[in-house]
Design an enzyme around this catalytic site. Structure first.
Site, PDB file in Angstrom:
ATOM      1  N   GLU B  60       4.603   0.828  -4.392  1.00  0.00           N
ATOM      2  CA  GLU B  60       5.309   1.843  -5.178  1.00  0.00           C
ATOM      3  C   GLU B  60       5.744   1.345  -6.545  1.00  0.00           C
ATOM      4  O   GLU B  60       5.626   2.071  -7.539  1.00  0.00           O
ATOM      5  CB  GLU B  60       6.507   2.380  -4.394  1.00  0.00           C
ATOM      6  CG  GLU B  60       6.135   3.357  -3.288  1.00  0.00           C
ATOM      7  CD  GLU B  60       5.573   2.704  -2.034  1.00  0.00           C
ATOM      8  OE1 GLU B  60       5.641   1.461  -1.918  1.00  0.00           O
ATOM      9  OE2 GLU B  60       5.074   3.436  -1.155  1.00  0.00           O
ATOM     10  N   PHE B  83       6.959   9.693   0.038  1.00  0.00           N
ATOM     11  CA  PHE B  83       8.242  10.299   0.419  1.00  0.00           C
ATOM     12  C   PHE B  83       9.298   9.727  -0.519  1.00  0.00           C
ATOM     13  O   PHE B  83       9.197   8.577  -0.941  1.00  0.00           O
ATOM     14  CB  PHE B  83       8.621   9.930   1.859  1.00  0.00           C
ATOM     15  CG  PHE B  83       7.796  10.617   2.915  1.00  0.00           C
ATOM     16  CD1 PHE B  83       8.189  11.831   3.460  1.00  0.00           C
ATOM     17  CD2 PHE B  83       6.611  10.039   3.355  1.00  0.00           C
ATOM     18  CE1 PHE B  83       7.418  12.455   4.435  1.00  0.00           C
ATOM     19  CE2 PHE B  83       5.842  10.670   4.332  1.00  0.00           C
ATOM     20  CZ  PHE B  83       6.245  11.875   4.872  1.00  0.00           C
ATOM     21  N   HIS B 129      12.914   9.455   5.984  1.00  0.00           N
ATOM     22  CA  HIS B 129      12.071  10.563   5.528  1.00  0.00           C
ATOM     23  C   HIS B 129      12.871  11.836   5.265  1.00  0.00           C
ATOM     24  O   HIS B 129      12.285  12.899   5.111  1.00  0.00           O
ATOM     25  CB  HIS B 129      10.989  10.881   6.568  1.00  0.00           C
ATOM     26  CG  HIS B 129       9.876   9.890   6.636  1.00  0.00           C
ATOM     27  ND1 HIS B 129      10.042   8.615   7.111  1.00  0.00           N
ATOM     28  CD2 HIS B 129       8.567   9.983   6.290  1.00  0.00           C
ATOM     29  CE1 HIS B 129       8.882   7.970   7.068  1.00  0.00           C
ATOM     30  NE2 HIS B 129       7.975   8.781   6.572  1.00  0.00           N
TER      31      HIS B 129
HETATM   32  C1  LIG Z   1       7.064   1.669   1.215  1.00  0.00           C
HETATM   33  C2  LIG Z   1       6.344   2.711   1.974  1.00  0.00           C
HETATM   34  N1  LIG Z   1       5.385   3.430   1.345  1.00  0.00           N
HETATM   35  C3  LIG Z   1       4.723   4.386   2.008  1.00  0.00           C
HETATM   36  C4  LIG Z   1       4.990   4.649   3.313  1.00  0.00           C
HETATM   37  C5  LIG Z   1       4.237   5.715   4.068  1.00  0.00           C
HETATM   38  N2  LIG Z   1       3.362   5.065   5.049  1.00  0.00           N
HETATM   39  C6  LIG Z   1       3.722   4.974   6.340  1.00  0.00           C
HETATM   40  S1  LIG Z   1       2.644   4.083   7.210  1.00  0.00           S
HETATM   41  C7  LIG Z   1       1.654   3.821   5.874  1.00  0.00           C
HETATM   42  C8  LIG Z   1       0.418   3.012   6.011  1.00  0.00           C
HETATM   43  C9  LIG Z   1       0.713   1.646   6.484  1.00  0.00           C
HETATM   44  O1  LIG Z   1      -0.474   0.924   6.606  1.00  0.00           O
HETATM   45  P1  LIG Z   1      -0.487  -0.511   7.235  1.00  0.00           P
HETATM   46  O2  LIG Z   1       0.487  -1.383   6.524  1.00  0.00           O
HETATM   47  O3  LIG Z   1      -1.883  -0.957   7.275  1.00  0.00           O
HETATM   48  O4  LIG Z   1       0.103  -0.298   8.708  1.00  0.00           O
HETATM   49  P2  LIG Z   1      -0.512   0.620   9.870  1.00  0.00           P
HETATM   50  O5  LIG Z   1       0.093   1.972   9.714  1.00  0.00           O
HETATM   51  O6  LIG Z   1      -1.983   0.633   9.721  1.00  0.00           O
HETATM   52  O7  LIG Z   1      -0.065  -0.013  11.127  1.00  0.00           O
HETATM   53  C10 LIG Z   1       2.175   4.444   4.758  1.00  0.00           C
HETATM   54  C11 LIG Z   1       1.552   4.442   3.430  1.00  0.00           C
HETATM   55  C12 LIG Z   1       6.006   3.897   3.925  1.00  0.00           C
HETATM   56  N3  LIG Z   1       6.358   4.103   5.202  1.00  0.00           N
HETATM   57  N4  LIG Z   1       6.650   2.942   3.247  1.00  0.00           N
END
Ligand SMILES: Cc1ncc(C[n+]2csc(CCOP(=O)(O)OP(=O)(O)O)c2C)c(N)n1
Ligand SMILES: [Mg+2]
Lengths: 356, 328
Positions: B60, B83, B129
């Site tokens: 971000e 979000f 959220h």
């Molecule tokens: C700082 C942040 N940005 C965006 C999100 C929204 N978000 C939730 S899960 C996710 C993907 C996460 O990917 P990864 O780190 O590979 O973990 P996985 O979900 O595959 O276990 C995102 C972008 C978040 N929770 N936190």
């Protein structure tokens, strides 16, 4: 003039068909130890199936499945001692179960009740971390506290492939390196960050090599081989507890499910690739090994499925039967003692409850 | 004209801006083939290609910082933060760069970016959220904060934000993304920023609100009407800077004001609006009332209803602004 060279090693003991590709580590020569890992992975998947069903019937909220990733969670938890501290992301259901968080508590959390993060054990583990990567610096703090008090303990921080793009994670690894903090960062590389594939996340060839820039060792492990996860994380923890400093372990696995119950992966990924990935999934792999060595039978399997299902169903019933938290809980844990200035707001919430 | 929900209107505004101006690009997590987790950017990558609709890594601070660089180069980035709860990492870039690049360089470099994010509670979401922390963003000099509350305003205000020469944080009330629809002309016409919208005229009390709370506030106004109280409803729409002229004119007429917001009470923008009204001579004829979220962590789903401002709290607050006139 070359001034430095680096290498990242990949570790695997069982191939996808359950055949050994190198001699197993000592712990894996005890069939009961392997059966324990197997049962834990099956329990995790049983929990997962139930959680998805409960979400579909609106009994819990949005839920992130760990289907296909059970070996990472179970393997790393099995490598930990009760004294170590886990700082999970939000997909480590198998690690939480192994460490004693009850499935009832976990349903409570995913059902939108804060009491689910007040699990009875393990008291020092962190709650799930939804803001991606933000728990990585906490792990360094936890580890530093252990180190300063000369305790032979370590922190284990888990996050996804996507999380490795966050500044928090880079900062945490770097600080851990500076202070030789007893922390193991486990990257659960399930190849996807919602719709973004691993290749689009970073131009780096491996995620383990993110450690190298921080001056700490980074290894890759077959994250669908629970023996390999248990072994490599175990060695890293052993070194960390003994003052050897931090390590990064990239576990290669695959998110066989949608990102969460609110996601529809069909929008963005090829189902053929998912079918291919199923051939590598961890539970069938260990079962093949165990049955091949006469350490697991069809009867064992039936009994395990029955027991796991009964345990998870019982947990769901306990979750349904929980008394709801009172409205006053909205303020009760905000500060150690509610400031006088906020009592009016608390009272309004409590009274609002009485006349609807 | 087409029937649009807020989510469609935002999508249409981005598509229109991208078709009209090739400097406009979209970047953010999952904005490409997935169309964003709320499908707000659905189809944009098909229409405009992966060069103009960029899936970013999860970063971000980086997203906001890259948008600053793009904007300084004369591009018109629309950056999506998935979000509001994950937007805080961008605040460094907003406070230290986006909001002051023009000032620092005396106008040599500017920052025409839009940072979009869904915000607000009431959808039984996961942790982090559901917050409504627009006041934190409205505190940043040099940055505009805009929140639409209907499909038409979502469309017109987003176009205005994209065309604006300065940074705009555009927060989307996700609870009502799909709550209702109306005819919206996809004609490329912007609505004015820095301007409140009077949604309903009335003589007895002014209800000031924004975002998803417009729904409860309009319903309260309807109920008040049946009790003989004629409420004027104002959608603030641009939270920074606030068009106080419209609010003051309304309260000068009604003498009473209730501010309704989902955000926590202390430091919320209701306080700013109340203070600005108090600074005017002879406008207020009764105590200001605020109906807001509480000064606590937004509860998870099971207790969330105790946090969200309700219609009955709005009704009570209105009666409290006119204690001598209306029997309880
Ligand atoms: C700082 C942040 N940005 C965006 C999100 C929204 N978000 C939730 S899960 C996710 C993907 C996460 O990917 P990864 O780190 O590979 O973990 P996985 O979900 O595959 O276990 C995102 C972008 C978040 N929770 N936190
Ligand atoms: Mg991932």
């Amino acid at each position: 003039m070359q001034v430095a060279t680096f290498a990242v090693t990949h570790h695997r003991f069982l191939d996808p068909s359950g055949r050994t590709v190198q001699p197993l580590p000592a712990f894996a020569n005890d069939p009961e130890t392997l059966r324990e890992l197997y049962r834990a992975m099956v329990l995790t998947r049983t929990f997962d199936t139930k959680a998805i069903a409960l979400q579909r019937s609106s009994r819990i909220g949005t839920y992130p499945s760990s289907l296909g990733q059970e070996a990472v969670a179970v393997g790393l938890a099995a490598a930990m001692t009760a004294d170590d501290v886990l700082l999970p992301s939000f997909r480590e259901h198998g690690a939480q179960l192994w460490r004693g968080v009850t499935p009832t508590e976990m349903f409570l959390y995913w059902g939108g009740d804060e009491r689910g993060s007040d699990f009875a054990v393990p008291r020092e583990d962190f709650p799930n971390s939804v803001p991606i990567g933000s728990q990585a610096p906490h792990a360094v703090g936890v580890a530093l506290a252990m180190k300063l008090r000369r305790q032979p303990r370590a922190a284990v921080c888990v996050f996804g492939d996507g999380a490795t793009s966050k500044g928090d994670v880079a900062e945490a690894m770097n600080m851990a390196g500076n202070w030789r903090a007893p922390v193991v960062f486990v990257i659960s590389n399930n190849r996807w960050a919602i719709s973004v594939p691993r290749a689009a996340q970073t131009a780096a060839a491996t995620l383990a090599q993110k450690a190298i820039a921080a001056g700490i060792p980074g290894d890759q492990v077959d994250g669908n081989d629970v023996i390999a996860v248990r072994h490599v994380v175990g060695e890293a923890l052993h070194a960390a507890r003994a003052g050897g400093g931090p390590r990064v372990v990239e576990a290669l696995t695959y998110r066989l499910s949608d990102h969460t119950t609110a996601d529809s992966a069909k929008r963005y990924r090829d189902q053929d690739a998912v079918a291919e990935a199923w051939k590598e999934e961890p539970i069938g792999r260990l079962r093949a090994y165990l049955t091949g060595h006469g350490a697991w039978s069809d009867d064992d399997e039936c009994q395990l499925i029955d027991e796991s299902t009964a345990r998870i169903d019982r947990a769901a019933e306990q979750y349904f039967a929980m008394e709801p938290a009172p409205p006053s809980a909205v303020f009760e844990y905000l500060y150690a003692a509610l400031p006088k200035a906020l009592e009016g707001q608390r009272d309004e919430v409590v009274q609002g409850h009485h006349h609807g | 004209m087409a029937e649009m929900r807020i989510v469609d209107a935002i999508n249409a505004a981005m598509a229109r801006a991208m078709a009209d101006d090739e400097r406009v690009i979209v970047l953010g997590e999952d904005v490409g083939i997935d169309g964003g987790v709320f499908r707000v950017t659905d189809g944009l990558i098909r229409k405009f290609g992966a060069d103009r609709v960029l899936d970013t890594p999860i970063a971000e601070t980086g997203i906001a910082g890259v948008a600053v660089g793009l904007a300084a180069q004369g591009m018109r980035p629309i950056a999506e933060i998935q979000f509001l709860g994950f937007l805080y990492a961008t605040i460094d870039q907003l406070v230290n760069h986006a909001g002051r690049l023009r000032t620092r360089t005396r106008g040599r470099l500017t920052c025409p970016l839009v940072l979009r994010a869904p915000y607000g509670g009431g959808i039984h979401a996961l942790e982090h959220h559901s917050e409504s922390t627009e006041a934190m963003l409205a505190h940043i000099p040099g940055v505009r904060v805009v929140i639409p509350s209907s499909p038409a305003r979502a469309y017109g205000l987003l176009l205005a934000a994209i065309r604006d020469p300065d940074p705009v944080v555009y927060l989307e009330p996700k609870r009502i993304y799909r709550a209702g629809h109306e005819e919206v002309a996809d004609d490329g016409a912007a609505l004015p920023l820095d301007t409140c919208f009077v949604l309903r005229e009335g003589r007895n009390v002014t209800l000031v609100t924004w975002g998803a709370m417009v729904v409860e506030t309009m319903m309260a106004a309807g109920l008040l009407a049946s009790q003989g109280i004629d409420a004027e409803v104002i959608d603030v729409a641009t939270l920074k800077p606030i068009d106080m002229a419209t609010i003051v004119a309304s309260v000068r007429k009604t003498g009473r004001v209730v501010v309704v917001h989902e955000a926590a009470l202390s430091g919320g923008l209701g306080g700013e609006i109340a203070a600005r009204l108090a600074e005017e001579d002879g406008v207020l004829r009764g105590p200001v009332r605020r109906v807001t979220g509480y000064d606590t962590v937004v509860p998870l789903a099971k207790l969330e209803r105790h946090y969200m401002p309700s219609i009955s709290r709005i009704m009570t607050a209105v009666r409290e602004t006119m204690p001598s006139e209306i029997p309880a």
